[in-house]
Design a protein around this motif. Structure first.
Motif, PDB file in Angstrom:
ATOM      1  N   PHE A   1       0.822  -1.208   0.000  1.00  0.00           N
ATOM      2  CA  PHE A   1       0.000   0.000   0.000  1.00  0.00           C
ATOM      3  C   PHE A   1       0.863   1.269   0.000  1.00  0.00           C
ATOM      4  O   PHE A   1       0.539   2.262  -0.677  1.00  0.00           O
ATOM      5  N   LYS A   2       1.942   1.238   0.771  1.00  0.00           N
ATOM      6  CA  LYS A   2       2.842   2.391   0.800  1.00  0.00           C
ATOM      7  C   LYS A   2       3.471   2.621  -0.573  1.00  0.00           C
ATOM      8  O   LYS A   2       3.613   3.764  -1.037  1.00  0.00           O
ATOM      9  N   THR A   3       3.829   1.512  -1.232  1.00  0.00           N
ATOM     10  CA  THR A   3       4.409   1.630  -2.587  1.00  0.00           C
ATOM     11  C   THR A   3       3.391   2.223  -3.551  1.00  0.00           C
ATOM     12  O   THR A   3       3.709   3.108  -4.355  1.00  0.00           O
ATOM     13  N   ILE A   4       2.154   1.741  -3.445  1.00  0.00           N
ATOM     14  CA  ILE A   4       1.089   2.248  -4.321  1.00  0.00           C
ATOM     15  C   ILE A   4       0.820   3.722  -4.044  1.00  0.00           C
ATOM     16  O   ILE A   4       0.659   4.527  -4.965  1.00  0.00           O
ATOM     17  N   ASP A   5       0.779   4.084  -2.757  1.00  0.00           N
ATOM     18  CA  ASP A   5       0.566   5.501  -2.404  1.00  0.00           C
ATOM     19  C   ASP A   5       1.681   6.369  -2.949  1.00  0.00           C
ATOM     20  O   ASP A   5       1.443   7.485  -3.440  1.00  0.00           O
ATOM     21  N   SER A   6       2.926   5.841  -2.877  1.00  0.00           N
ATOM     22  CA  SER A   6       4.065   6.596  -3.391  1.00  0.00           C
ATOM     23  C   SER A   6       3.956   6.778  -4.906  1.00  0.00           C
ATOM     24  O   SER A   6       4.189   7.861  -5.442  1.00  0.00           O
ATOM     25  N   LEU A   7       3.573   5.682  -5.592  1.00  0.00           N
ATOM     26  CA  LEU A   7       3.399   5.761  -7.048  1.00  0.00           C
ATOM     27  C   LEU A   7       2.254   6.694  -7.418  1.00  0.00           C
ATOM     28  O   LEU A   7       2.355   7.467  -8.377  1.00  0.00           O
TER      29      LEU A   7
END
Length: 293
Positions: A116-122
């Motif tokens: 989720f953090k990766t997706i939020d960053s993207l």
């Protein structure tokens, strides 16, 4: 007092049984209450974990509906979360089994949080790129508007310069002279033989200097050219002229005079208004008129 040993033993046994029954009842009750509390706690824990799993799935659905960032990794994580939720709903009230499930859930939750953090960053990077794109488009549109405005201004200035750079003639005068007496003016058509035309090419610093072809055209009342020298073509325009003067123009005002003698077929002059026009190529610089009686 005589005590019957046998009766005493019975009483002792009965008392022990009563104590044992009471102790067993208390133990059973305590065990029941403990198990009941454990089941209640387990149910609460299951509900909390189920709620977290449902929230994860909702978040996955939101991502898949609103973003193009869904990858194979995201799909695998979503399927794992669905599988975990289905297993949880099938679990019976076994604390040891739930403990193992919760350990697996913690690991799944940790992986999901990283994802989720990766997706939020993207998503944040995507939004920043989108904002940069919008700002770039806005700047380009503003630049286009500015360029269009500059082009319009330049076109207006060019028109003004072009208009201001054109050669002009003023103080155009036409004088008619008698037949046989060149220096005597006349206003009688029957006496007319020559028309002198004078004019001034005005000073203009914007006009390109050099040789200028000036054409004088005199039209009689019948709209025929006096002293016809022929015709010249400018594009689709045809100019009949009475005289041509080649003037060297150096951006200063210059006086031009020419004498136009009528041909035999022009005589006698007809009564009426004679129009005298001055042209630079096919552009009319000015005009005057004379009346012969």
């Amino acid at each position: 007092m005589i005590v019957n040993p046998q009766l005493f033993n019975y009483k002792l046994i009965i008392g022990s049984l009563i104590v044992a029954l009471v102790a067993l009842s208390v133990f059973s009750f305590t065990t029941y209450e403990s198990e009941k509390a454990q089941q209640h706690f387990l149910k609460q824990e299951q509900q909390l974990v189920e709620h977290e799993l449902s929230e994860m799935l909702d978040k996955y659905d939101a991502i898949s509906d609103s973003s193009d960032l869904l990858s194979q990794q995201l799909m695998v994580a979503k399927n794992s979360t669905k599988s975990a939720l289905e297993k949880l709903r099938l679990l019976e009230g076994d604390f040891s089994v739930f403990s193992r499930f919760k350990s697996d859930f913690s690991e799944l939750k940790s992986r999901n949080n990283v994802l989720f953090k990766t997706i939020d960053s993207l998503a944040s990077a995507h939004n920043n790129l989108k904002l940069d794109h919008q700002n770039t488009v806005s700047s380009l549109n503003q630049e286009k508007k500015s360029n269009a405005s500059l082009l319009e201004t330049n076109a207006t200035l060019n028109k003004k310069i072009e208009s201001g750079s054109k050669l002009t003639a003023n103080s155009i005068q036409a004088t008619v002279f008698k037949i046989g007496i060149p220096s005597v003016e006349t206003s009688k058509a029957s006496q007319a033989n020559r028309i002198d035309v004078c004019f001034t090419l005005a000073e203009n610093a914007l006009t390109e200097p050099g040789s200028k072809e000036i054409y004088i055209q005199i039209l009689n009342p019948l709209n025929n050219v006096i002293a016809d020298k022929g015709a010249i073509t400018f594009g689709e325009s045809l100019l009949l002229y009475s005289d041509k003067q080649l003037i060297t123009y150096n951006n200063k005002s210059i006086q031009v005079c020419t004498s136009i003698v009528a041909k035999e077929n022009d005589k006698p002059f007809a009564k009426g208004v004679y129009f005298v026009n001055v042209f630079h190529k096919d552009r009319k610089l000015g005009a005057t008129q004379v009346v012969l009686n």
